[in-house]
Design a protein around this motif. Sequence first.
Motif, PDB file in Angstrom:
ATOM      1  N   THR A 104      28.596  19.930   8.017  1.00  0.00           N
ATOM      2  CA  THR A 104      28.435  18.477   7.876  1.00  0.00           C
ATOM      3  C   THR A 104      28.080  18.182   6.421  1.00  0.00           C
ATOM      4  OG1 THR A 104      26.130  18.619   8.635  1.00  0.00           O
ATOM      5  CG2 THR A 104      27.806  18.052  10.282  1.00  0.00           C
ATOM      6  N   ILE A 105      28.635  17.075   5.919  1.00  0.00           N
ATOM      7  CA  ILE A 105      28.523  16.767   4.493  1.00  0.00           C
ATOM      8  C   ILE A 105      28.011  15.348   4.289  1.00  0.00           C
ATOM      9  CG2 ILE A 105      29.817  16.540   2.335  1.00  0.00           C
ATOM     10  CD1 ILE A 105      31.902  18.445   3.553  1.00  0.00           C
ATOM     11  N   PRO A 106      26.872  15.176   3.593  1.00  0.00           N
ATOM     12  CA  PRO A 106      26.420  13.821   3.267  1.00  0.00           C
ATOM     13  C   PRO A 106      27.256  13.295   2.108  1.00  0.00           C
ATOM     14  CG  PRO A 106      24.910  15.421   2.319  1.00  0.00           C
ATOM     15  CD  PRO A 106      25.958  16.212   3.070  1.00  0.00           C
ATOM     16  N   ILE A 107      27.870  12.129   2.273  1.00  0.00           N
ATOM     17  CA  ILE A 107      28.751  11.627   1.215  1.00  0.00           C
ATOM     18  C   ILE A 107      28.081  10.564   0.343  1.00  0.00           C
ATOM     19  CG2 ILE A 107      30.921  12.259   2.309  1.00  0.00           C
ATOM     20  CD1 ILE A 107      31.133   9.352   3.324  1.00  0.00           C
ATOM     21  N   VAL A 108      27.321   9.661   0.955  1.00  0.00           N
ATOM     22  CA  VAL A 108      26.604   8.655   0.173  1.00  0.00           C
ATOM     23  C   VAL A 108      25.249   8.384   0.807  1.00  0.00           C
ATOM     24  CG1 VAL A 108      28.737   7.501  -0.594  1.00  0.00           C
ATOM     25  CG2 VAL A 108      27.502   6.628   1.419  1.00  0.00           C
ATOM     26  N   GLN A 109      24.345   7.858   0.003  1.00  0.00           N
ATOM     27  CA  GLN A 109      23.055   7.370   0.491  1.00  0.00           C
ATOM     28  C   GLN A 109      22.749   6.087  -0.261  1.00  0.00           C
ATOM     29  OE1 GLN A 109      21.221  11.055  -0.878  1.00  0.00           O
ATOM     30  NE2 GLN A 109      19.938   9.897  -2.288  1.00  0.00           N
ATOM     31  N   ARG A 110      21.816   5.326   0.257  1.00  0.00           N
ATOM     32  CA  ARG A 110      21.391   4.137  -0.469  1.00  0.00           C
ATOM     33  C   ARG A 110      20.602   4.573  -1.699  1.00  0.00           C
ATOM     34  NH1 ARG A 110      18.349   1.565   4.620  1.00  0.00           N
ATOM     35  NH2 ARG A 110      17.328   3.582   4.288  1.00  0.00           N
ATOM     36  N   ALA A 111      20.630   3.763  -2.725  1.00  0.00           N
ATOM     37  CA  ALA A 111      19.814   4.071  -3.908  1.00  0.00           C
ATOM     38  C   ALA A 111      18.356   4.217  -3.488  1.00  0.00           C
ATOM     39  CB  ALA A 111      19.971   2.968  -4.946  1.00  0.00           C
ATOM     40  N   GLU A 112      17.944   3.429  -2.509  1.00  0.00           N
ATOM     41  CA  GLU A 112      16.565   3.457  -2.014  1.00  0.00           C
ATOM     42  C   GLU A 112      16.200   4.794  -1.369  1.00  0.00           C
ATOM     43  OE1 GLU A 112      17.736  -0.689  -2.602  1.00  0.00           O
ATOM     44  OE2 GLU A 112      18.724   1.042  -1.684  1.00  0.00           O
ATOM     45  N   ASP A 113      17.219   5.520  -0.875  1.00  0.00           N
ATOM     46  CA  ASP A 113      16.955   6.776  -0.172  1.00  0.00           C
ATOM     47  C   ASP A 113      16.640   7.932  -1.106  1.00  0.00           C
ATOM     48  OD1 ASP A 113      17.264   5.911   2.544  1.00  0.00           O
ATOM     49  OD2 ASP A 113      19.390   5.676   2.111  1.00  0.00           O
ATOM     50  N   GLU A 114      16.787   7.713  -2.414  1.00  0.00           N
ATOM     51  CA  GLU A 114      16.411   8.756  -3.366  1.00  0.00           C
ATOM     52  C   GLU A 114      14.890   8.838  -3.505  1.00  0.00           C
ATOM     53  OE1 GLU A 114      19.931   9.202  -6.539  1.00  0.00           O
ATOM     54  OE2 GLU A 114      18.900   7.277  -6.683  1.00  0.00           O
ATOM     55  N   LYS A 115      14.220   7.731  -3.168  1.00  0.00           N
ATOM     56  CA  LYS A 115      12.757   7.693  -3.219  1.00  0.00           C
ATOM     57  C   LYS A 115      12.237   6.904  -2.024  1.00  0.00           C
ATOM     58  CE  LYS A 115      12.287   8.142  -8.248  1.00  0.00           C
ATOM     59  NZ  LYS A 115      11.729   7.549  -9.486  1.00  0.00           N
ATOM     60  N   PHE A 116      12.514   7.427  -0.838  1.00  0.00           N
ATOM     61  CA  PHE A 116      12.127   6.733   0.378  1.00  0.00           C
ATOM     62  C   PHE A 116      10.667   7.056   0.712  1.00  0.00           C
ATOM     63  CE2 PHE A 116      12.468   5.274   4.771  1.00  0.00           C
ATOM     64  CZ  PHE A 116      13.265   4.162   4.593  1.00  0.00           C
ATOM     65  N   ARG A 117      10.049   6.195   1.507  1.00  0.00           N
ATOM     66  CA  ARG A 117       8.648   6.410   1.868  1.00  0.00           C
ATOM     67  C   ARG A 117       8.394   5.986   3.317  1.00  0.00           C
ATOM     68  NH1 ARG A 117       5.831   2.725  -2.299  1.00  0.00           N
ATOM     69  NH2 ARG A 117       7.756   1.582  -1.927  1.00  0.00           N
ATOM     70  N   SER A 118       7.285   6.446   3.841  1.00  0.00           N
ATOM     71  CA  SER A 118       6.807   6.029   5.159  1.00  0.00           C
ATOM     72  C   SER A 118       5.466   5.327   4.993  1.00  0.00           C
ATOM     73  CB  SER A 118       6.622   7.245   6.084  1.00  0.00           C
ATOM     74  OG  SER A 118       7.832   7.916   6.293  1.00  0.00           O
ATOM     75  N   VAL A 119       5.116   4.519   5.974  1.00  0.00           N
ATOM     76  CA  VAL A 119       3.798   3.866   5.960  1.00  0.00           C
ATOM     77  C   VAL A 119       3.074   4.153   7.267  1.00  0.00           C
ATOM     78  CG1 VAL A 119       4.402   1.998   4.383  1.00  0.00           C
ATOM     79  CG2 VAL A 119       4.791   1.697   6.831  1.00  0.00           C
ATOM     80  N   PHE A 120       1.759   4.194   7.171  1.00  0.00           N
ATOM     81  CA  PHE A 120       0.898   4.271   8.350  1.00  0.00           C
ATOM     82  C   PHE A 120       0.273   2.898   8.532  1.00  0.00           C
ATOM     83  CE2 PHE A 120       1.357   8.684   7.406  1.00  0.00           C
ATOM     84  CZ  PHE A 120       1.114   9.383   8.588  1.00  0.00           C
ATOM     85  N   ILE A 121       0.306   2.385   9.757  1.00  0.00           N
ATOM     86  CA  ILE A 121      -0.219   1.051  10.026  1.00  0.00           C
ATOM     87  C   ILE A 121      -1.296   1.110  11.112  1.00  0.00           C
ATOM     88  CG2 ILE A 121       1.945  -0.065   9.359  1.00  0.00           C
ATOM     89  CD1 ILE A 121       2.573  -0.414  12.360  1.00  0.00           C
ATOM     90  N   THR A 122      -2.154   0.098  11.131  1.00  0.00           N
ATOM     91  CA  THR A 122      -3.238   0.063  12.109  1.00  0.00           C
ATOM     92  C   THR A 122      -3.730  -1.359  12.313  1.00  0.00           C
ATOM     93  OG1 THR A 122      -5.402   1.025  12.689  1.00  0.00           O
ATOM     94  CG2 THR A 122      -5.070   0.389  10.394  1.00  0.00           C
TER      95      THR A 122
END
Length: 287
Positions: A104-122
Amino acid sequence: MISLSSSRTRRALMACALLAFGTLSHAQQVFRVTAIPDESPTELARKAGPLVKYLESKLGMKVEYTPVTDYAAAVETLVNRKVDMAWFGGFTFVQSSVRSGGKTIPIVQRAEDEKFRSVFITTDPAIQTLADLKGKDVSFGSQSSTSGHLMPRSFLLEAGVNPDKDFRRVAFSGAHDATIAAVASGKVQAGALNISVWEKFVADKKVDTSKVRAFYTTPPYYDYNWTVHADMPAATREKLTAALLALDPATPEGAEILKLQRASKFVPSKAENYKGIEAAAKNAGLL
């Protein structure tokens, strides 16, 4: 001399061959796309609509969006070539690569996916750091989610917090929007999710930020991409990649598609981008 029975047999075989060829030819005229179900089915279908129409015009064939029930199904449909392209998170791409033997080959990603993040919420005022989650009920998204489970778990472990030992209960909501709902309703004291879904909920005022707040944002990592099977004809892959890279926010069509995909633009991707995800998965015992 050819007997009547053998002549009939040959005609029957020829008819079957032509029917099979016709079926195959027809199948090849439909380009199928799927996506990991990290949001509600209606939201995923809404996001897919304009992109499907755009790809039809660029590929010169019918394009269909094929929903799947869970993350594992998204991986299997591409690995087994039931679909032609899949929207994966970093971890599901890694899983597909392992399952397919690197086919399987990734062909494109969003520019945002080069520095993606997660958040913790409460909703709990007493929770200010990851360490404060000890003894609490905490929800992730899907078990195979990069931004809703794998990477949040990885950063928790780096902070000295082991979810399986330190949380009172580990829950899996199945999707990012469901994690927000679980925290907002009090089913869990905290949750981890994709930052872009959180920011969209906040911007659309779908969450009461006077009650639900983000208290920790992870460091960046590579995430989502559009992935194809290596057996796709090179010409089709090149045409597909060019079409996605050509999406321009300065045009009405490009602006609509990119907004729905929460992207400023698409950029080329490669398998090497996800070595960090693979290492995190192995370290967390998830691969």
